[in-house]
Design a protein around this motif. Structure first.
Motif, mmCIF file in Angstrom:
data_model
loop_
_atom_site.group_PDB
_atom_site.id
_atom_site.type_symbol
_atom_site.label_atom_id
_atom_site.label_comp_id
_atom_site.label_asym_id
_atom_site.label_seq_id
_atom_site.Cartn_x
_atom_site.Cartn_y
_atom_site.Cartn_z
ATOM 1 N N VAL A 30 0.861 -1.211 0.206
ATOM 2 C CA VAL A 30 -0.129 0.073 0.002
ATOM 3 C C VAL A 30 0.789 1.350 -0.143
ATOM 4 O O VAL A 30 1.768 1.286 0.675
ATOM 5 C CB VAL A 30 -1.045 -0.157 1.279
ATOM 6 C CG1 VAL A 30 -1.747 1.415 1.044
ATOM 7 C CG2 VAL A 30 -1.721 -1.295 1.331
ATOM 8 N N GLU A 83 11.196 1.804 5.924
ATOM 9 C CA GLU A 83 9.939 2.067 6.029
ATOM 10 C C GLU A 83 9.222 0.827 6.790
ATOM 11 O O GLU A 83 9.323 -0.373 6.285
ATOM 12 C CB GLU A 83 9.101 2.134 4.732
ATOM 13 C CG GLU A 83 9.589 3.408 3.900
ATOM 14 C CD GLU A 83 8.403 3.641 2.790
ATOM 15 O OE1 GLU A 83 7.457 2.905 2.607
ATOM 16 O OE2 GLU A 83 8.482 4.511 1.876
ATOM 17 N N GLU A 85 6.684 -1.754 8.238
ATOM 18 C CA GLU A 85 5.263 -1.959 8.002
ATOM 19 C C GLU A 85 4.917 -3.176 8.639
ATOM 20 O O GLU A 85 5.640 -4.218 8.613
ATOM 21 C CB GLU A 85 5.344 -1.866 6.658
ATOM 22 C CG GLU A 85 5.745 -0.689 5.893
ATOM 23 C CD GLU A 85 5.500 -0.470 4.442
ATOM 24 O OE1 GLU A 85 4.247 -1.165 4.001
ATOM 25 O OE2 GLU A 85 5.889 0.639 3.789
ATOM 26 N N ASP A 114 9.812 -2.124 4.003
ATOM 27 C CA ASP A 114 9.667 -1.713 2.403
ATOM 28 C C ASP A 114 10.857 -1.026 2.151
ATOM 29 O O ASP A 114 10.743 0.434 2.191
ATOM 30 C CB ASP A 114 8.475 -1.067 2.514
ATOM 31 C CG ASP A 114 7.979 -0.429 0.972
ATOM 32 O OD1 ASP A 114 8.887 -0.646 0.090
ATOM 33 O OD2 ASP A 114 7.189 0.437 0.856
HETATM 34 MN MN MN Z 1 6.033 1.510 2.145
#
Ligand code: MN
Length: 232
Positions: A30, A83, A85, A114
């Protein structure tokens, strides 16, 4: 019939508390799903429809709990970002899945990174070009063991965090997802038939930033796990 060369093994992840492996089919991600991160990336965090990009299944790097894995700094970037997640692991196929039924398609959850060549992503985004060079490169998806939903249920809240060299970088809570996990599954399954083995990266909270060689990245999600990398 035989293959003209031996096929690569199917990418897979550890399953927490088991010797079994979770075979990876596809990796969906996403785009922006925490308001404060959408703002830091220059976007308006309204509830416009979620958007998705993909990484290849063999971008996964299984990271064992309790170890610090060496993670090579990738080529062709000078701005390599973390990132952290929540990763959803799909266990049951489906298209046009309803929000109320979505959790029944989830086999488990994991923590994932990510990893992003931000300089390339930003340049591609500015030109309206696809993001693969920035997002879908080799080893761009370090992921911890998958924790079965049969053990932990379907967490809708819990701290999600990331540190670099012990310094806090990212801090959020799963409760702050703009699109919840069931809503994300419902939306994605309108466009793709979800298959067992699919992974969904659900978006990152604010505080993304660069890492350099020698950095120690540590990240965790309450109730799901922690992982640690050394950038080499
Ligand atoms: Mn991401």
């Amino acid at each position: 019939m035989s293959h003209v060369f031996p096929p690569d093994p199917i990418p897979s992840l550890a399953v927490a508390g088991s010797d079994d492996r979770f075979p990876v089919h596809r990796i969906y991600c996403v785009g922006r799903n925490y308001a404060a991160h959408a703002r830091e990336m220059g976007s308006d965090p309204t509830r416009e429809a979620p958007f998705f990009f993909c990484k290849p299944a063999d971008a996964v790097v299984p990271v064992a709990t309790g170890a610090t894995a060496d993670h090579p700094y990738p080529a062709e970037t000078a701005n390599y970002h973390h990132e952290v997640e929540l990763v959803v692991a799909i266990g049951k196929p489906g298209s046009n899945i309803g929000v109320a039924d979505a959790s029944n398609h989830v086999w488990g959850y994991a923590i994932g990174l990510d990893m992003t060549r931000r300089d390339l992503q930003t340049a591609l985004k500015d030109k309206g070009r696809p993001w693969e060079l920035g997002k879908a490169f080799d080893r761009s998806a370090p992921i911890g063991p998958v924790v079965p939903a049969s053990r932990i249920g379907h967490p809708a809240s819990g701290r999600i965090w990331l540190t670099v060299n012990g310094q806090a970088r990212q801090r959020g809570d799963l409760a702050d997802l703009i699109w919840s996990v069931p809503e994300t599954i419902a939306h994605l399954s309108r466009y793709f038939e979800l298959r067992p083995g699919d992974l969904i990266f659900t978006g990152t909270p604010e505080g993304v930033g660069p890492v350099v060689r020698g950095d120690i990245v540590a990240a965790g999600i309450d109730g799901i796990g922690e992982l640690s990398l050394r950038i080499v």
